[in-house]
Design a protein around this motif. Sequence first.
Motif, short mmCIF file in Angstrom:
data_model
loop_
_atom_site.label_atom_id
_atom_site.label_comp_id
_atom_site.label_asym_id
_atom_site.label_seq_id
_atom_site.Cartn_x
_atom_site.Cartn_y
_atom_site.Cartn_z
N UNK A 184 -2.60 0.09 3.95
CA UNK A 184 -1.92 0.52 2.72
C UNK A 184 -2.92 0.57 1.58
N UNK A 185 -2.68 1.49 0.66
CA UNK A 185 -3.54 1.60 -0.51
C UNK A 185 -3.48 0.30 -1.31
N UNK A 186 -4.54 -0.19 -1.91
CA UNK A 186 -5.83 0.52 -1.96
C UNK A 186 -6.77 0.16 -0.82
N UNK A 187 -6.24 -0.44 0.26
CA UNK A 187 -7.06 -0.87 1.39
C UNK A 187 -7.09 0.17 2.51
N UNK A 188 -6.69 1.39 2.23
CA UNK A 188 -6.67 2.43 3.25
C UNK A 188 -8.08 2.69 3.77
N UNK A 189 -8.20 2.86 5.10
CA UNK A 189 -9.51 3.11 5.70
C UNK A 189 -9.37 4.15 6.81
N UNK A 190 -10.50 4.71 7.18
CA UNK A 190 -10.53 5.74 8.21
C UNK A 190 -10.20 5.13 9.57
#
Length: 548
Positions: A456-462
């Motif tokens: 989840x944002x802001x921890x979103x990663x590829x």
Amino acid sequence: MMRAWGMGHGAWADAQGSRLLLRMCVAVFALAVLLPAASAQTRTVEILNADLVTVETDSLSIVRRLEGNVRLRQDTTLLAARAAVYDERQALVTLRGGVRITSGRNTLTADEVLYHSDTRVAEARQNVRVDDGESTLLAPAATHDTQTEVSTFSGGGRILHRGAVITAPTGTYSSGTRLARLDGPVTLQDSTGTLAAARGQYDARNQRADFAGGVRLRQPDARLAADSLVYFRTTERARAYGRAALERIGEGRDRTAPADSSQRTFLFGEEIIADGKAGTAQARGATGATPRDPLLVTLRGHADGRIDTTVVRAPRLDAIRTIVGTDTTQTLVAWGGARLVDGRLAAVADSAHLARQPVGNGETRDQLGLFGSTRPSVWASGAQLTGDTLTVTSRGGQVDTLLVVGRAFSARVDSTVGRVQQLAGGRMQAFFEGDSLRRLAVFPTAEAFTFRAEGAAPETRLAGADRLSADSLSVTFARGSIEEVRGYRGVAGTTYGPRIVPDGTRLPGYTFSPDDAPTRDALLEPDGWEARWLEGNGPPPEALRPPE
């Protein structure tokens, strides 16, 4: 010596009944008035008729005072008035009361005229009228040369010609050349509108006006402003030069109905050619050391209060109106490298063609075609769509669909992972809702290169990537990211984990240049002369602000 005679029906009568005195006076009068001139045209003024003539003579001059039904002639020039004074030494005839001078095609009437018989020039005052059979000059004072057929007026004059009224403080009119030269402010008014400028020239033979200095042409559904202008009344064709601005009002009515001010088109250029009857207008920009392309701005008001704006720049712009009944189709064509912003959509192309048709309730259906050897591009909802030919269809001011034909390619930055999503194929169709991109369909030989995110944002990663090919692909978007990709027939692909996602992968036809997308402020510069003109003459500033 002074004598007085009554002149009636060609017969002379002595005031005291003396036959001898009558014969002497007739001889003296004939000698003084009818002596032949050395030149082909005589300077002698003949007295054809008067109810009463009084002669005053001395060693230097003869002055004749004539009263009642005065008629005089000098060669082919005829003079008539209620009273006249003819000073032979001064070569001056003063005529008063119902003065009428006829010479060739010209007839001059006035309350008072000083006629110089040596130069054949008439100085007229009060209720002056000069008529040549086609044009009429009206002025409080004017000088008319019966030989050159040139009238010079002052104190405010009007020229009437075939339904037109040309007004100016001073000027000249030549009946020989049918040419008027006017010092302003000058106005020309007829049934189609009003033309005003600081100065001007009017050619009555061709019904052509050449005006200069703050020119303004106003018609029921259009306004044209420029530094100078050539206008033909019979065709309503105008050629404007120098910071020319054309405004057209209304989209769907002819001139018999009130113009809809919520629908307006503005065309700017260094040169504009407008044809009122044909409904066409062309604009060209400045060339030379500082070239500047012409500009087109359209405004569309909607029943819900929305105002949509289209802004276009190109080296040449054409605007065409086609009226069928009460409906008007408006066509806009940009040539030579078009940049366009329409609502939330931006585009570039070698040429652009926008057709706008009324569909009822004040709304329009728009079709925008983008063409060129340099592949045109459209930017919408963060995506760039590129191909050989692009067609955008809108209704009610909002984009419905976008069709890309030939080497179709779409690129978009994923809002979660910041990577460029790619889609390519022979053709591509984009579907919109509320001007936002919702789905892309690609066919045939469709390919997609997409990225997945996790967290989840802001921890979103590829989370990985997918390369997929099929006969056709459908991509659905939600909240700025790809929601779903579906393949149909011949589906094949590769899935990459987050550690092995390849860098620099580009599908066929790759094009992604978000910095090349035109903006409204780049096309309509806030400090440009077009923006300043709109501030003083156009819509309220909020109508030109980009949509939020």
